[in-house]
Design a protein around this motif. Structure first.
Motif, PDB file in Angstrom:
ATOM      1  N   GLN A 148       0.828  -1.209   0.000  1.00 15.52           N
ATOM      2  CA  GLN A 148       0.000   0.000   0.000  1.00 15.52           C
ATOM      3  C   GLN A 148       0.863   1.259   0.000  1.00 15.52           C
ATOM      4  O   GLN A 148       0.549   2.240  -0.690  1.00 15.52           O
ATOM      5  N   GLN A 149       1.962   1.229   0.760  1.00 19.25           N
ATOM      6  CA  GLN A 149       2.811   2.407   0.811  1.00 19.25           C
ATOM      7  C   GLN A 149       3.511   2.635  -0.528  1.00 19.25           C
ATOM      8  O   GLN A 149       3.696   3.779  -0.956  1.00 19.25           O
ATOM      9  N   ARG A 150       3.889   1.551  -1.202  1.00 16.87           N
ATOM     10  CA  ARG A 150       4.481   1.705  -2.534  1.00 16.87           C
ATOM     11  C   ARG A 150       3.447   2.228  -3.527  1.00 16.87           C
ATOM     12  O   ARG A 150       3.775   3.027  -4.410  1.00 16.87           O
ATOM     13  N   VAL A 151       2.200   1.797  -3.401  1.00 21.18           N
ATOM     14  CA  VAL A 151       1.134   2.348  -4.244  1.00 21.18           C
ATOM     15  C   VAL A 151       0.988   3.843  -3.979  1.00 21.18           C
ATOM     16  O   VAL A 151       0.832   4.643  -4.913  1.00 21.18           O
ATOM     17  N   ALA A 152       1.048   4.235  -2.703  1.00 20.61           N
ATOM     18  CA  ALA A 152       0.944   5.658  -2.368  1.00 20.61           C
ATOM     19  C   ALA A 152       2.082   6.449  -3.003  1.00 20.61           C
ATOM     20  O   ALA A 152       1.891   7.586  -3.479  1.00 20.61           O
ATOM     21  N   LEU A 153       3.284   5.864  -3.031  1.00 21.95           N
ATOM     22  CA  LEU A 153       4.417   6.516  -3.699  1.00 21.95           C
ATOM     23  C   LEU A 153       4.153   6.672  -5.188  1.00 21.95           C
ATOM     24  O   LEU A 153       4.363   7.739  -5.769  1.00 21.95           O
ATOM     25  N   VAL A 154       3.687   5.584  -5.818  1.00 18.55           N
ATOM     26  CA  VAL A 154       3.398   5.635  -7.251  1.00 18.55           C
ATOM     27  C   VAL A 154       2.310   6.663  -7.533  1.00 18.55           C
ATOM     28  O   VAL A 154       2.406   7.433  -8.496  1.00 18.55           O
ATOM     29  N   ARG A 155       1.283   6.689  -6.693  1.00 20.36           N
ATOM     30  CA  ARG A 155       0.205   7.655  -6.895  1.00 20.36           C
ATOM     31  C   ARG A 155       0.751   9.084  -6.888  1.00 20.36           C
ATOM     32  O   ARG A 155       0.365   9.915  -7.719  1.00 20.36           O
ATOM     33  N   ALA A 156       1.664   9.360  -5.969  1.00 31.59           N
ATOM     34  CA  ALA A 156       2.263  10.702  -5.927  1.00 31.59           C
ATOM     35  C   ALA A 156       3.090  10.971  -7.180  1.00 31.59           C
ATOM     36  O   ALA A 156       3.083  12.089  -7.715  1.00 31.59           O
ATOM     37  N   LEU A 157       3.800   9.963  -7.664  1.00 26.39           N
ATOM     38  CA  LEU A 157       4.663  10.137  -8.832  1.00 26.39           C
ATOM     39  C   LEU A 157       3.871  10.282 -10.125  1.00 26.39           C
ATOM     40  O   LEU A 157       4.375  10.852 -11.096  1.00 26.39           O
ATOM     41  N   CYS A 158       2.645   9.779 -10.145  1.00 24.01           N
ATOM     42  CA  CYS A 158       1.846   9.821 -11.375  1.00 24.01           C
ATOM     43  C   CYS A 158       1.498  11.244 -11.810  1.00 24.01           C
ATOM     44  O   CYS A 158       1.131  11.465 -12.960  1.00 24.01           O
ATOM     45  N   THR A 159       1.606  12.200 -10.904  1.00 18.93           N
ATOM     46  CA  THR A 159       1.344  13.593 -11.266  1.00 18.93           C
ATOM     47  C   THR A 159       2.615  14.312 -11.712  1.00 18.93           C
ATOM     48  O   THR A 159       2.603  15.514 -11.939  1.00 18.93           O
ATOM     49  N   ARG A 160       3.721  13.550 -11.810  1.00 23.54           N
ATOM     50  CA  ARG A 160       5.021  14.100 -12.224  1.00 23.54           C
ATOM     51  C   ARG A 160       5.439  15.306 -11.381  1.00 23.54           C
ATOM     52  O   ARG A 160       5.717  16.395 -11.910  1.00 23.54           O
ATOM     53  N   PRO A 161       5.500  15.144 -10.080  1.00 25.91           N
ATOM     54  CA  PRO A 161       5.861  16.281  -9.220  1.00 25.91           C
ATOM     55  C   PRO A 161       7.323  16.662  -9.385  1.00 25.91           C
ATOM     56  O   PRO A 161       8.165  15.805  -9.657  1.00 25.91           O
ATOM     57  N   VAL A 162       7.610  17.940  -9.210  1.00 24.61           N
ATOM     58  CA  VAL A 162       9.000  18.384  -9.223  1.00 24.61           C
ATOM     59  C   VAL A 162       9.616  18.271  -7.832  1.00 24.61           C
ATOM     60  O   VAL A 162      10.831  18.343  -7.679  1.00 24.61           O
TER      61      VAL A 162
END
Length: 248
Positions: A148-162
């Motif tokens: 779940q925590q890795r999914v949360a990381l991926v979810r954050a990365l999906c918006t291409r944050p700087v």
């Protein structure tokens, strides 16, 4: 900052809750590609500092500049700032009624206007990188805490944050799951992702950080490269904290 272009700057940031000072005169500069680890005892201000960075908490004084713009200005729209940042908390905050793939594509589609097909393609690629391909159609309650925590990381990365903000993301995990999540963050650091993270994982901070900041009673009491902070800390409170958490 390690000689890279400035992405984030804090000057004399102050935050209070009533009479209690939570952050006092915090100065910090983060360059593109830096990994800044915030260490310190619980209650030292680490989580509050992260919440101030993405404007979940307003500051009482000082300045926060992100991508050359003062985002602590009350006229700034926090939603526009958060589009450029990704945040992961120790509580995964996944939507329980959505699948892994739906969790990861919601913000790109709804907030950033990415077409569904592209959002799903990019999410599947990221999920694959973090060993989650076989879980794309599952709901969060079917996953382990580490997954779940890795999914949360991926979810954050999906918006291409700087800028990626991570708040004690291993604190709620069983010890055997911590390594998988830290390996995922380590991979992001190696790829040049700019991060500010609060952590109790001292070995991880020593290996991955470009800068370590020790917080005590709302102040950054000491900061510097990890090799100096962990081997030759200048402040007695830093030495006391490290002795306690490292058992040395």
């Amino acid at each position: 900052m390690s000689g890279r272009s400035e992405l984030l700057r804090l000057e004399n940031v102050r935050k209070t809750y009533g009479e209690r000072v939570v952050l006092a005169d915090v100065d910090l500069v983060v360059g593109t590609g830096d990994v800044v680890c915030l260490i310190g005892s619980s209650g030292s201000g680490k989580s509050t500092l992260l919440r101030c960075l993405n404007l979940l908490e307003p500051i009482d004084d000082g300045v926060i500049v992100f991508e050359g713009r003062e985002i602590s200005d009350p006229l700034i729209d926090p939603r526009e700032v958060r589009k450029r940042m990704g945040t992961v908390f120790q509580a995964y905050n996944l939507f329980p009624h959505l699948s892994v793939l739906e969790n990861c594509t919601l913000a790109p589609r709804r907030v950033h206007g990415v077409p569904r097909a592209r959002a799903e393609k990019e999410a599947r690629e990221l999920l694959g990188r973090f060993g989650l391909s076989e879980h794309v159609d599952k709901h969060p309650d079917r996953l382990s805490g580490g997954q779940q925590q890795r999914v949360a990381l991926v979810r954050a990365l999906c918006t291409r944050p700087v800028l990626l903000l991570l708040d004690e993301i291993t604190a709620a995990l069983d010890p055997e799951l911590v390594g998988d999540v830290l390996d995922a963050v380590r991979e992001l650091a190696e790829q040049g992702t700019t991060m500010v993270l609060a952590t109790h994982e001292m070995a991880f901070a020593r290996d991955v950080a470009t800068t370590v900041c020790f917080l005590h009673e709302g102040r950054i009491l000491e900061s510097g490269p990890p090799e100096r902070i962990f081997t030759e800390p200048r402040e007695e409170r830093t030495r006391t904290f490290l002795r306690r958490v490292l058992g040395a």
